[in-house]
Design a protein around this motif. Sequence first.
Motif, PDB file in Angstrom:
ATOM      1  N   ASN A 260      -0.396   5.309  -8.875  1.00 46.38           N
ATOM      2  CA  ASN A 260      -1.546   4.804  -9.621  1.00 46.38           C
ATOM      3  C   ASN A 260      -2.867   5.117  -8.930  1.00 46.38           C
ATOM      4  N   THR A 261      -2.856   5.158  -7.606  1.00 48.95           N
ATOM      5  CA  THR A 261      -4.090   5.425  -6.861  1.00 48.95           C
ATOM      6  C   THR A 261      -4.273   6.900  -6.539  1.00 48.95           C
TER       7      THR A 261
ATOM      8  N   ASN B 131       2.285   2.042  -6.680  1.00 51.47           N
ATOM      9  CA  ASN B 131       0.882   1.925  -6.278  1.00 51.47           C
ATOM     10  C   ASN B 131       0.323   3.265  -5.804  1.00 51.47           C
TER      11      ASN B 131
ATOM     12  N   GLU C  53       0.823  -1.225   0.000  1.00 53.45           N
ATOM     13  CA  GLU C  53       0.000   0.000   0.000  1.00 53.45           C
ATOM     14  C   GLU C  53       0.850   1.266   0.000  1.00 53.45           C
TER      15      GLU C  53
END
Length: 399
Positions: free
Chosen positions: A51-52, A48, A43
Amino acid sequence: MPGKVPHFVKYNLFFKMQINGFVEKNDIIGAIFGQLEGILPPELDPQNLLNTGRIGRIEVSLTHREGKTFAEIMIPCSLNKVEASVLAAAVETINKIGPASAETHLDRIENILEERRKIIIERASEILSSWYSYERTEIQPEKIPRLIEEKARKTKMITIGTENLPAGVGTLKSEEIIIVEGRADVINLIRYGFDNVVAVGGSGTIPNTIVELSKKKTTTAFVDGDRAGLLLLKSLLQAADIDYIAIAPRGKEVEDLTFKEIKRSLDNRIPTENLTLDLDKLEKIIDHYFVKIEKREGMETEDINLLIEAMLDKISGSRKFVAVDQNINEIISGNIALLEALLEHLPKNVYGIITDVELNEKIINKAKEMGIAFIAYRGRSNNIEIIRLKNNTDIEKSS
């Protein structure tokens, strides 16, 4: 490297990096994503996060001298403090860019939310100060007759709607209108420069033109200060979408008012949100209204408490505060959440604060430091609670 834009940025993380060799921006950005892959929990993996949308585009600026590269890196993020700290510590572990050795350290953290709060408070204070400056700009009394004459020459009475209702020309173009009883009221308001006025006429029923106008415009019902005015007000509240009410001084009719009396009545208009259609209760509210606008010298404690009660009725359920002067005239109002920030910027003539909710001890102590004389609110049993912050306050402690 492309990615989503953060929903909102909480922090900007700034790093400084020294590389013993010549590198480009893409080399550094690639190292951040490449060397941290697998080190952090999924997380918090930089790819990541990008991308989030929890980190934004990484910005890098470079300088080259003496065979070395000096980089300044900025990573915008919407992480919490713990997550941002972990990411910052991870970036500091980067010690190679390609074949060249490197040293990385966190230079500073910029708290975007705190900076924005400071900007908001600073700008709000400037706006508030400007607002008072605007309100202090007054027309000289001796110029009023000439200004009225000039306005009257440009203004004439017209009739509108199928009922041919008497009105000022401003009724057609203004976003706000004043609704009065008769033709004489319209003439008097136009005489003093209020041309956005229309009369209901003497038919005994509220004309459809008034009903339709009230759906489209902000409306103030301005009625006589007697029983007949109260009955007209009740009819208007039943038939039309009235936003505010204003009432002529007790016993006077709108058609006979002076400019000063008209202005005072309109300045003290009250919203209709919580008004009842029960005539007896409406009379009680109007009595409070008259107590407010009939400013008397040497006001008694009982009168002041009535004014406070009327103000509390006005803001009931709104979660607002009202800052008032010694005669309980409103100076400024706003959402209760803004009160603490605005306290030290309130005008010097603020005497008390009336609120829709009980305040915490921190705000009460700050108000006392600022010289506020009292704070009033409704307690749990709906009684009026008054906190005296000065010993010489001319009000009861509670009622």
